[in-house]
Design a protein around this motif. Structure first.
Motif, PDB file in Angstrom:
ATOM      1  N   ALA A   1       6.707  -8.627   8.972  1.00  0.00           N
ATOM      2  CA  ALA A   1       5.421  -7.968   9.341  1.00  0.00           C
ATOM      3  C   ALA A   1       5.207  -6.467   8.807  1.00  0.00           C
ATOM      4  O   ALA A   1       4.388  -6.135   8.234  1.00  0.00           O
ATOM      5  N   ASP A   2       6.590  -5.979   8.642  1.00  0.00           N
ATOM      6  CA  ASP A   2       6.606  -4.716   7.952  1.00  0.00           C
ATOM      7  C   ASP A   2       6.224  -4.747   6.313  1.00  0.00           C
ATOM      8  O   ASP A   2       5.513  -3.899   5.794  1.00  0.00           O
ATOM      9  N   ALA A   3       6.723  -5.865   5.837  1.00  0.00           N
ATOM     10  CA  ALA A   3       6.441  -6.027   4.642  1.00  0.00           C
ATOM     11  C   ALA A   3       4.917  -6.358   4.267  1.00  0.00           C
ATOM     12  O   ALA A   3       4.151  -5.869   3.293  1.00  0.00           O
ATOM     13  N   ILE A   4       4.386  -7.084   5.138  1.00  0.00           N
ATOM     14  CA  ILE A   4       2.905  -7.446   4.969  1.00  0.00           C
ATOM     15  C   ILE A   4       2.150  -6.104   5.116  1.00  0.00           C
ATOM     16  O   ILE A   4       1.264  -5.689   4.627  1.00  0.00           O
ATOM     17  N   GLU A   5       2.448  -4.935   6.222  1.00  0.00           N
ATOM     18  CA  GLU A   5       2.012  -3.851   6.483  1.00  0.00           C
ATOM     19  C   GLU A   5       2.042  -3.078   5.115  1.00  0.00           C
ATOM     20  O   GLU A   5       0.840  -2.336   4.646  1.00  0.00           O
ATOM     21  N   ARG A   6       3.237  -3.018   4.399  1.00  0.00           N
ATOM     22  CA  ARG A   6       3.413  -2.224   3.161  1.00  0.00           C
ATOM     23  C   ARG A   6       2.420  -2.742   2.090  1.00  0.00           C
ATOM     24  O   ARG A   6       1.481  -1.911   1.450  1.00  0.00           O
ATOM     25  N   ALA A   7       2.090  -3.955   2.115  1.00  0.00           N
ATOM     26  CA  ALA A   7       1.235  -4.474   0.997  1.00  0.00           C
ATOM     27  C   ALA A   7       0.119  -4.329   1.392  1.00  0.00           C
ATOM     28  O   ALA A   7      -0.841  -4.020   0.370  1.00  0.00           O
ATOM     29  N   LEU A   8      -0.676  -4.489   2.610  1.00  0.00           N
ATOM     30  CA  LEU A   8      -1.873  -4.415   3.139  1.00  0.00           C
ATOM     31  C   LEU A   8      -2.360  -2.919   2.652  1.00  0.00           C
ATOM     32  O   LEU A   8      -3.661  -2.728   1.908  1.00  0.00           O
ATOM     33  N   TYR A   9      -1.665  -1.850   3.132  1.00  0.00           N
ATOM     34  CA  TYR A   9      -2.239  -0.558   3.322  1.00  0.00           C
ATOM     35  C   TYR A   9      -1.976   0.166   1.825  1.00  0.00           C
ATOM     36  O   TYR A   9      -2.618   1.311   1.654  1.00  0.00           O
ATOM     37  N   ASN A  10      -1.432  -0.472   1.177  1.00  0.00           N
ATOM     38  CA  ASN A  10      -1.121   0.175  -0.242  1.00  0.00           C
ATOM     39  C   ASN A  10      -1.794  -0.825  -1.745  1.00  0.00           C
ATOM     40  O   ASN A  10      -2.730  -0.638  -1.866  1.00  0.00           O
ATOM     41  N   LEU A  11      -1.062  -1.825  -1.821  1.00  0.00           N
ATOM     42  CA  LEU A  11      -1.194  -2.383  -3.062  1.00  0.00           C
ATOM     43  C   LEU A  11      -2.678  -3.212  -2.805  1.00  0.00           C
ATOM     44  O   LEU A  11      -3.415  -2.932  -3.620  1.00  0.00           O
ATOM     45  N   LEU A  12      -2.683  -4.092  -1.809  1.00  0.00           N
ATOM     46  CA  LEU A  12      -3.850  -4.593  -1.537  1.00  0.00           C
ATOM     47  C   LEU A  12      -5.088  -3.650  -1.374  1.00  0.00           C
ATOM     48  O   LEU A  12      -6.085  -3.991  -1.918  1.00  0.00           O
ATOM     49  N   ALA A  13      -4.941  -2.700  -0.612  1.00  0.00           N
ATOM     50  CA  ALA A  13      -5.915  -1.674  -0.650  1.00  0.00           C
ATOM     51  C   ALA A  13      -6.189  -0.963  -1.874  1.00  0.00           C
ATOM     52  O   ALA A  13      -7.548  -0.741  -1.776  1.00  0.00           O
ATOM     53  N   ALA A  14      -5.478  -1.044  -2.433  1.00  0.00           N
ATOM     54  CA  ALA A  14      -5.696  -0.339  -3.903  1.00  0.00           C
ATOM     55  C   ALA A  14      -6.571  -1.331  -5.030  1.00  0.00           C
ATOM     56  O   ALA A  14      -6.618  -0.777  -6.064  1.00  0.00           O
ATOM     57  N   SER A  15      -6.273  -2.593  -4.546  1.00  0.00           N
ATOM     58  CA  SER A  15      -6.634  -3.490  -5.610  1.00  0.00           C
ATOM     59  C   SER A  15      -8.138  -3.681  -5.893  1.00  0.00           C
ATOM     60  O   SER A  15      -8.430  -4.071  -6.962  1.00  0.00           O
ATOM     61  N   THR A  16      -8.902  -3.076  -4.813  1.00  0.00           N
ATOM     62  CA  THR A  16     -10.381  -3.232  -5.142  1.00  0.00           C
ATOM     63  C   THR A  16     -10.862  -1.827  -5.040  1.00  0.00           C
ATOM     64  O   THR A  16     -10.382  -1.007  -4.097  1.00  0.00           O
ATOM     65  N   ALA A  17     -11.981  -1.534  -5.943  1.00  0.00           N
ATOM     66  CA  ALA A  17     -12.705  -0.166  -5.662  1.00  0.00           C
ATOM     67  C   ALA A  17     -13.580   0.143  -4.477  1.00  0.00           C
ATOM     68  O   ALA A  17     -13.838  -1.089  -3.712  1.00  0.00           O
TER      69      ALA A  17
END
Length: 666
Positions: free
Chosen positions: A360-376
């Protein structure tokens, strides 16, 4: 290949089937059980707004592009009654882009009904039904006469495309109960079983995806043939079943080392991660511990040695591939969005299998950083690859109307010729509610903290929780028990790996707790309606350093606040500051400033004292003897950092995450 550890017992009977992407049948092998879109509703906040925008802004944008680029026409033209449809256009795998977009719409219908979206899926389903051959085969590239069926699997993506069709069909059936699209997908899957099952072919697809799709189809139907073919295709990997051509070797296709012997992720990042997801799915359903252990071993290696602070994976532009251990240069990172989404998918499956918070920590890191940055923030621009450092504010020149992906982009393009990432983002956001919460017989686990309503059965009765939080702006999470049973049951809270000093209170009174070996704090009692459990996770800025073997950022620090990685962007600095020539003062403190409207969000910016270097003593020199190195020179300045997720929304810019510290941490 038969592995004795496979368990061919009958699937467990489940009466409460969640609406979500991953719904295992072998529930007795799960540490916790998923809750779907029918049980978890994200009510407000950034993610709820994104889900609304995903429906109203991104979906029409995506289907306009899928029409404009010929992706839909590629299938429409296969209808024997079609007339005047142009010749096939685009790469050989464009069918999968449409299938992912359809899947996104299907999950969106699982959240909230829509006549318009229902009609859209009906239209697309009819196109697919008309294009499908009588035996169930469906592929617009092959059916256009541009390749031969199953003849070029190393490159053709035929099974990959069918895998995405299967996932779209399952999503639509689970969300709406309708079976028209599911029937098309099932017919395509039956062709795969007929042609590959029972070892009738010894090869597999060059791009993994079909494995997890077939397992999910088994879960939906109980038809063991689908699971057996998925296991067969997983077993094929590493035995050089594919015959690479041109640039790539067997490792690129995860075909050089058998999956149970492999110790790390190699080759094309998305393919490698999709294979891990398929391995976990097969292991859960068959009970094969060695396969699950192999997947965990590879995930651990990837997380410790091949993952960027932002959650990006896959450091090399060449081959969109993983590099060596600790090969993580920020200015050369590829970091495909699909790869990080794949890691969310793998981590969720591993969380279900183990109940361990690190996933879940890995999911959180992905969600709030790369995934959140992936879209304008406009929701109509996307990163395919995701820079962790940008040295120039100039955009790369487009190639034939599409962005050039040989350089780190400075802005998010509206679409791509290879358009795998935008619809992958869409389906992830649409189904996000299914990645937040799980349950066991007598407890509910909160893995991610969003304002949400959770309603499910615990201890034999219906319970409902209302979660209120501004996380990650604030670390306070208030959970109100809105409906409960007269029996004892527990609420379990993930305590993130970055947190220090978490506290819990019930109705305002502190309660003692310990974090168990899985990484969760548990509160158990007979709950009363109106009880409020308050978790407080202190969120303060902190300096982060990379492993010393990450040569590219040794002697530099990044700044994180809670789960959020921060970045320095040129538009926030004084005009005289070049972010390529700055350093932080050794003892500088981080200052926080709340912003009511930072690019449309309530947020916090951070500032820290640094130095804009002149490097006058280095004029004309690229290196010096150590004893001749001049002292740092320049002007002290305040450097401002914003959440990495928000960078590149104000035009091309220079950006960096890791910044050197003045001559002390080297």
């Amino acid at each position: 290949m038969n592995h004795a550890a496979h368990d061919r017992g009958a699937p467990s009977v489940i009466t409460d089937r969640p609406v979500g992407p991953v719904v295992p049948l072998a529930v007795h092998r799960l540490a916790c059980h998923p809750l779907g879109l029918d049980a978890v509703t994200i009510r407000s906040g950034t993610w709820a707004e994104w889900q609304r925008d995903n429906r109203t802004i991104t979906t029409p944008h995506a289907f306009n592009w899928l029409e404009a680029d010929g992706t839909v026409d590629n299938l429409r033209r296969l209808d024997p009654a079609a007339d005047g449809v142009p010749a096939r256009r685009g790469p050989w795998f464009t069918d999968s882009d449409l299938y992912k977009a359809i899947e996104a719409v299907a999950w969106d219908l699982g959240r909230e009904d829509s006549e318009e979206l229902t009609s859209l899926i009906a239209e697309m389903t009819q196109i697919l039904k008309s294009a499908q051959l009588a035996d169930g085969y469906l592929n617009s590239f092959v059916q256009a006469g541009l390749d031969i069926r199953w003849d070029n699997l190393v490159n053709s993506h035929e099974l990959y495309c069918i895998g995405h069709l299967i996932q779209a069909g399952i999503a639509h059936k689970r969300s709406t109960g309708r079976t028209e699209l599911f029937d098309v997908a099932s017919k395509a899957a039956d062709v795969v079983v007929a042609d590959f099952g029972g070892g009738r072919r010894s090869d597999t697809d060059g791009h993994e995806e079909i494995e997890m799709a077939l397992v999910e189809l088994y879960r939906e139907t109980g038809n063991r043939d689908y699971l057996d073919v998925a296991a067969q295709l997983v077993d094929r990997r590493g035995h050089r079943a594919l015959h690479p051509a041109e640039l790539w070797d067997s490792a690129y296709y995860q075909d050089a080392t058998p999956v149970r012997e492999q110790t790390t992720v190699v080759g094309h990042a998305v393919r490698a991660i999709y294979l891990l997801a398929g391995m976990v799915d097969v292991a859960i359903e068959t009970g094969e511990k060695s396969l699950l252990d192999a997947a965990i071993r590879q995930w651990e290696s990837m997380t410790a040695t091949k993952t960027y602070l932002t959650g990006a994976v896959g450091s090399r532009f060449v081959g969109e591939a993983f590099g060596d251990a600790h090969e993580l240069p920020p200015d050369l990172v590829y970091g495909e969005t699909c790869a990080t989404i794949g890691n969310i998918m793998v981590s969720w499956r591993l969380l279900l299998a183990t109940g361990e918070s690190r996933f879940a920590d890995a999911i959180e890191r992905a969600l709030y950083n790369l995934l959140a940055a992936s879209t304008a923030t406009s929701r109509v621009g996307f990163f395919y690859n995701n820079p962790a450092q940008r040295r120039t504010a100039l955009d790369a020149a487009p190639t034939e109307g599409r962005p050039n992906r040989t350089d780190a982009p400075g802005t998010r393009p509206a679409w791509f010729e290879c358009a795998c990432c935008p619809p992958n983002i869409m389906r992830t956001v649409a189904s996000l509610s299914a990645y937040l919460t799980t349950r066991t017989a007598d407890s509910i686990q909160l893995h991610q903290y969003l304002p949400a309503t959770i309603e499910t059965d615990v201890s034999g009765a219906r319970v409902r929780l209302e979660v209120e939080t501004l996380y990650p702006l604030s670390g306070t999470v208030a959970v109100t028990v809105a409906a409960t049973t007269g029996k004892e049951w527990a609420v379990e809270f993930r305590v993130p790996d970055w947190v220090d000093g978490a506290t819990l209170a019930v109705n305002g009174s502190p309660v003692g707790f310990s974090v168990d070996k899985r990484g969760y704090a548990r509160v158990r009692r007979i709950w009363m309606p109106g009880d409020v459990i308050t978790l407080n996770l202190p969120i303060v800025p902190r300096f982060t350093v990379a492993h010393p073997s990450v040569d590219a950022v040794r002697g530099a620090v990044a700044i994180e606040r809670g789960p959020v990685v921060y970045a320095f962007e040129s538009v926030d600095q004084p005009e005289t500051v070049d972010l390529n020539h700055v350093e932080l003062l050794y003892d500088a403190e981080i200052r926080e400033e709340f912003r009511e409207d930072l690019l449309g969000t309530q947020n916090v910016t951070l500032s820290i004292r640094g130095r804009a270097r002149r490097d006058a003593g280095w004029a004309g020199a690229g290196w010096k003897r150590r004893e001749d190195v001049p002292p740092s020179d320049g002007t002290e300045v305040d450097l401002v950092a914003i959440p990495y997720a928000l960078w590149a929304n104000r035009g091309p810019s220079v950006m960096r995450i890791f910044v050197p510290v003045e001559s002390s941490l080297a």
